[in-house]
Design a protein around this motif. Structure first.
Motif, PDB file in Angstrom:
ATOM      1  N   UNK A 201       0.746  -1.101  -0.028  1.00  0.00           N
ATOM      2  CA  UNK A 201      -0.162   0.061   0.175  1.00  0.00           C
ATOM      3  C   UNK A 201       0.788   1.077  -0.083  1.00  0.00           C
ATOM      4  N   UNK A 202       0.647   1.975  -0.949  1.00  0.00           N
ATOM      5  CA  UNK A 202       1.499   3.270  -1.272  1.00  0.00           C
ATOM      6  C   UNK A 202       1.637   4.229  -0.099  1.00  0.00           C
ATOM      7  N   UNK A 203       0.204   4.635   0.024  1.00  0.00           N
ATOM      8  CA  UNK A 203       0.299   5.708   1.443  1.00  0.00           C
ATOM      9  C   UNK A 203       0.683   5.012   2.683  1.00  0.00           C
ATOM     10  N   UNK A 204       0.205   3.903   3.067  1.00  0.00           N
ATOM     11  CA  UNK A 204       0.918   3.254   4.316  1.00  0.00           C
ATOM     12  C   UNK A 204       2.470   3.148   4.397  1.00  0.00           C
ATOM     13  N   UNK A 205       2.851   2.952   3.098  1.00  0.00           N
ATOM     14  CA  UNK A 205       4.422   2.951   3.239  1.00  0.00           C
ATOM     15  C   UNK A 205       5.116   4.181   3.257  1.00  0.00           C
ATOM     16  N   UNK A 206       4.499   5.229   2.307  1.00  0.00           N
ATOM     17  CA  UNK A 206       4.879   6.747   2.569  1.00  0.00           C
ATOM     18  C   UNK A 206       4.740   7.201   3.895  1.00  0.00           C
ATOM     19  N   UNK A 207       3.760   6.944   4.786  1.00  0.00           N
ATOM     20  CA  UNK A 207       3.579   7.516   6.076  1.00  0.00           C
ATOM     21  C   UNK A 207       4.461   6.736   7.172  1.00  0.00           C
ATOM     22  N   UNK A 208       4.983   5.354   6.659  1.00  0.00           N
ATOM     23  CA  UNK A 208       5.800   4.804   7.585  1.00  0.00           C
ATOM     24  C   UNK A 208       7.331   5.488   7.455  1.00  0.00           C
ATOM     25  N   UNK A 209       7.572   5.634   6.162  1.00  0.00           N
ATOM     26  CA  UNK A 209       8.900   6.185   5.985  1.00  0.00           C
ATOM     27  C   UNK A 209       9.096   7.713   6.691  1.00  0.00           C
ATOM     28  N   UNK A 210       8.185   8.282   6.736  1.00  0.00           N
ATOM     29  CA  UNK A 210       8.141   9.512   7.432  1.00  0.00           C
ATOM     30  C   UNK A 210       9.000  10.828   7.022  1.00  0.00           C
ATOM     31  N   UNK A 211       9.614  10.606   5.567  1.00  0.00           N
ATOM     32  CA  UNK A 211      10.456  11.662   5.089  1.00  0.00           C
ATOM     33  C   UNK A 211      10.015  12.886   4.990  1.00  0.00           C
ATOM     34  N   UNK A 212      11.016  13.942   4.844  1.00  0.00           N
ATOM     35  CA  UNK A 212      10.727  15.396   4.659  1.00  0.00           C
ATOM     36  C   UNK A 212      10.038  15.399   3.251  1.00  0.00           C
ATOM     37  N   UNK A 213       9.331  16.414   2.960  1.00  0.00           N
ATOM     38  CA  UNK A 213       8.396  16.655   1.888  1.00  0.00           C
ATOM     39  C   UNK A 213       8.956  16.594   0.310  1.00  0.00           C
ATOM     40  N   UNK A 214      10.280  16.657   0.401  1.00  0.00           N
ATOM     41  CA  UNK A 214      10.974  16.606  -0.972  1.00  0.00           C
ATOM     42  C   UNK A 214      11.180  15.350  -1.185  1.00  0.00           C
ATOM     43  N   UNK A 253      11.422  -1.473   4.920  1.00  0.00           N
ATOM     44  CA  UNK A 253      10.521  -0.716   5.732  1.00  0.00           C
ATOM     45  C   UNK A 253       9.068  -1.162   6.086  1.00  0.00           C
ATOM     46  N   UNK A 254       8.326  -1.493   4.841  1.00  0.00           N
ATOM     47  CA  UNK A 254       7.228  -1.945   5.170  1.00  0.00           C
ATOM     48  C   UNK A 254       6.946  -3.047   5.918  1.00  0.00           C
ATOM     49  N   UNK A 255       7.773  -3.813   6.183  1.00  0.00           N
ATOM     50  CA  UNK A 255       7.772  -5.024   7.101  1.00  0.00           C
ATOM     51  C   UNK A 255       8.304  -4.819   8.461  1.00  0.00           C
ATOM     52  N   UNK A 256       8.812  -3.450   8.762  1.00  0.00           N
ATOM     53  CA  UNK A 256       9.238  -3.211   9.928  1.00  0.00           C
ATOM     54  C   UNK A 256       8.304  -3.372  11.009  1.00  0.00           C
ATOM     55  N   UNK A 257       8.654  -3.584  12.256  1.00  0.00           N
ATOM     56  CA  UNK A 257       7.696  -3.654  13.289  1.00  0.00           C
ATOM     57  C   UNK A 257       6.894  -5.240  13.565  1.00  0.00           C
ATOM     58  N   UNK A 258       7.144  -5.918  12.678  1.00  0.00           N
ATOM     59  CA  UNK A 258       6.375  -7.333  12.661  1.00  0.00           C
ATOM     60  C   UNK A 258       6.999  -8.190  13.700  1.00  0.00           C
ATOM     61  N   UNK A 259       8.348  -8.078  13.966  1.00  0.00           N
ATOM     62  CA  UNK A 259       8.624  -8.314  15.117  1.00  0.00           C
ATOM     63  C   UNK A 259       8.391  -8.008  16.490  1.00  0.00           C
ATOM     64  N   UNK A 260       8.223  -6.959  16.639  1.00  0.00           N
ATOM     65  CA  UNK A 260       7.624  -6.154  17.817  1.00  0.00           C
ATOM     66  C   UNK A 260       6.176  -6.772  18.139  1.00  0.00           C
ATOM     67  N   UNK A 261       5.366  -6.890  17.018  1.00  0.00           N
ATOM     68  CA  UNK A 261       4.152  -7.515  17.200  1.00  0.00           C
ATOM     69  C   UNK A 261       4.076  -8.664  18.015  1.00  0.00           C
ATOM     70  N   UNK A 262       5.017  -9.449  17.563  1.00  0.00           N
ATOM     71  CA  UNK A 262       5.323 -10.825  18.257  1.00  0.00           C
ATOM     72  C   UNK A 262       5.752 -10.677  19.549  1.00  0.00           C
ATOM     73  N   UNK A 263       6.656  -9.731  19.866  1.00  0.00           N
ATOM     74  CA  UNK A 263       7.401  -9.724  21.088  1.00  0.00           C
ATOM     75  C   UNK A 263       6.006  -9.098  22.213  1.00  0.00           C
TER      76      UNK A 263
END
Length: 609
Positions: A201-214, A253-263
């Motif tokens: 999902x493009x929007x979810x990925x962009x929100x997760x990256x959290x980069x500056x506007x440019x 980056x899209x899959x980051x956090x999956x280990x924390x869900x398990x923990x």
């Protein structure tokens, strides 16, 4: 050696007298790499301490750095294996003049050229692999953005994530699983994500990256660029280009956090289970991962939580790859153990003299084993069989040995870090039978015993070694059992090549099973440096074996006459050798040097360019 200002001044004084080819070769690349690496380490350190403002400031500095732009262009035009693969514009292997022009034009924006879609058949499968290939300009931009984003996320990525990350390998993932099952038998969820690159999902990925506007606008432009497939343009509402330089990083980056869900699930377990959070383990390599825990109910709950996590990114588990089993016992119709990254991992019941001991000194009653999977063994043997069958009409065993040695060496080295001794012996036995059949087929009406003695010789005490005599020297076939079984040392927790511990990472690079034996020997011989530019090899660098003296000039294919070069060092040396005057460097058309591309050259492409 020249820098940016020196080159620009020289070009202004006399464009006719300055040879861009020579100037490109004389750039002080070592200085440029030091500048880039220094900024990357600072980004990593700022990300580790959670200083977002410092991270963004340093990222903008690196993004506008001439050094980083030069290195990004060199990476995609000289180092990458796909440098000869055209995008929709048909451009491949830019000349030094065009490289300098690309560096000056390398600015991020809100637009991107479409990618070129190619369907690649997969051996043994009906489905085809989808590749979406960006233009060389977009690849250079992606290489630049990867330099900026990777240090930030290397400080954030979870410790048990191993795929598509610098300094980490398949063997680290396997060793992580082995450590998790050494003390206790566990249930396992063995699964994978499908399709990994095609549904993010493009929007979810962009929100997760959290980069500056440019930076966000540029990444969004790549995601939304669309594809050309068989002459028609199609929009891309989801997915990332599968051959993009930055694609693996975005997928991680899209899959980051999956280990924390398990923990988090482990911390929420009631009673005694809450005190054993370390017993719930997730090990991920790219889209494939396993979850291990002593309780079957916990495995089912973890599966449900992961499905919910993936749903937010537009991803789902692949049903045909999802399997729940036990490492020691049979569960319902599922056999014990599981396959992961080409290995079979399971526990075997053993007696008191062969069993291991737990933390308290008690007997476990089982032994954990990691061996090559049956599927991997069969595929390897079938490949050897095909090579031998294809050379039945060959009159020289030298060609057969030359064809088989790299296959056996690569496979054996990959599996030499596990309990593969028995497998190696069986494969050598089957291989010897195939070679005897090959000899018989060549000499149908002659004495078999007499000819077998001529083809098999004695080596290290064994009298069944397939050999050939050439130039008065014996050339032997590499057998699987020639490779010693050794232990792999797992990468330290959250360690990263950007943490500044260069000695640690240099030592690991020389022991990597993913690097060919010849490369590791030359790497040690050259003390980790390239023979052409004297710059240290880093994780991810293209390493090429070249002859010191070209074969057409009488050079020999021996270790003493071989050297290890960067991809760009090999490119420069090859061009110098193609001219009689060593003081000049002649640009050749792209067809002269095509490096392992799966596509056609640009002038005979599919009509999109």
């Amino acid at each position: 050696m020249i820098g940016k200002m020196e080159f620009l001044v020289a070009m202004e004084k006399s464009k006719t007298r300055v040879n861009p080819i020579v100037e490109w070769a004389n750039v002080n690349w070592r200085k440029l790499e030091r500048r880039m690496l220094k900024l990357q380490k600072r980004i990593y350190q700022a990300s580790m301490r959670g200083d977002v403002k410092a991270v963004r400031r340093l990222q903008k500095t690196l993004l506008n750095s001439w050094s980083a732009k030069m290195l990004a262009v060199r990476t995609v035009t000289q180092d990458n294996e796909g440098k000869s693969t055209p995008g929709v514009d048909g451009k491949v292997e830019l000349t030094p003049t065009e490289r300098f022009e690309l560096v000056e034009q390398l600015e991020l924006g809100c637009k991107s050229a479409a990618t070129r879609r190619v369907w690649i058949p997969q051996p043994g499968k009906t489905e085809e692999r989808l590749l979406s290939i960006p233009t060389i300009t977009e690849r250079a931009k992606q290489a630049l953005v990867k330099m900026v984003l990777e240090p930030e996320w290397e400080a954030k990525f979870e410790p048990n994530s191993y795929g598509f990350r610098p300094g980490r390998s398949c063997m680290d993932a396997i060793e992580g699983v082995k450590i998790a099952i050494q003390q206790k038998s566990k249930y396992v969820l063995d699964t994978g994500i499908a399709p990994y690159f095609d549904r993010i999902n493009h929007k979810a990925l962009l929100d997760k990256i959290g980069a500056f506007p440019k930076l966000r606008r540029q990444i969004k432009a790549w995601l939304k660029s669309g594809v050309f497939d068989k002459g028609s343009w199609f929009p891309t509402e989801e997915s990332t280009p599968q051959v993009g330089v930055i694609s693996p990083l975005l997928a991680n980056i899209a899959l980051h956090g999956i280990e924390e869900v398990v923990k988090t699930l482990g911390r929420s377990l009631p009673g005694k289970q809450a005190n054993h959070e370390q017993e719930i383990t997730l090990v991920r390599y790219a889209a494939d991962f396993v979850i291990l825990h002593p309780g079957l109910g916990v495995i089912h709950r973890a599966k449900a939580l992961i499905e919910e996590f993936l749903k937010g990114m537009g991803l789902v588990l692949k049903p045909e790859k999802t399997r729940i089993a036990h490492t020691l016992e049979k569960v319902n119709s599922e056999e014990s153990g599981f396959d992961f990254l080409g290995f079979n991992i399971r526990q075997y019941p053993v007696g008191k003299y062969a069993t291991g001991k737990n933390k308290h000194g008690g007997l476990q009653g089982f032994k954990a084993e990691v061996m090559p999977s049956k599927k991997a063994i069969n595929a390897h043997y079938e490949r050897l069989n095909q090579e031998i069958e294809s050379l039945k009409s060959c009159t020289s065993q030298v060609e057969l040995i030359t064809r088989l040695n790299p296959i056996i060496t690569g496979w054996s080295k990959y599996y030499s870090k596990t309990n593969s001794a028995t497998t190696f012996k069986k494969l050598d036995h089957l291989l010897t039978l195939k070679l005897i059949a090959w000899v018989k087929a060549k000499h149908l009406h002659k004495s078999t015993k007499r000819w077998i003695k001529k083809y098999f010789g004695t080596k290290d005490g064994s009298c069944w070694c397939f050999r050939a005599i050439t130039d008065g020297k014996e050339l032997y076939l590499n057998y699987h059992t020639d490779f010693q079984i050794t232990k792999h040392i797992k990468v330290k927790g959250t360690a990263s090549p950007y943490d500044g511990n260069d000695i640690y990472w240099a030592a690991r690079r020389g022991r990597s099973v993913e690097i060919p034996v010849r490369v590791t020997k030359l790497l040690k011989k050259q003390q980790g440096k390239c023979n052409e530019c004297s710059i240290y090899f880093r994780d991810g660098d293209a390493m090429k074996v070249e002859h010191k003296i070209p074969k057409f000039q009488g050079g020999k294919d021996t270790y003493s006459q071989s050297q290890l070069l960067h991809g760009h060092g090999q490119d420069t040396k090859s061009r110098q050798e193609r001219t009689h005057d060593k003081s000049q460097i002649i640009e050749e058309p792209c067809e002269v040097k095509v490096s392992s591309t799966v596509l056609k050259p640009s002038h005979i492409s599919d009509g999109v360019a």
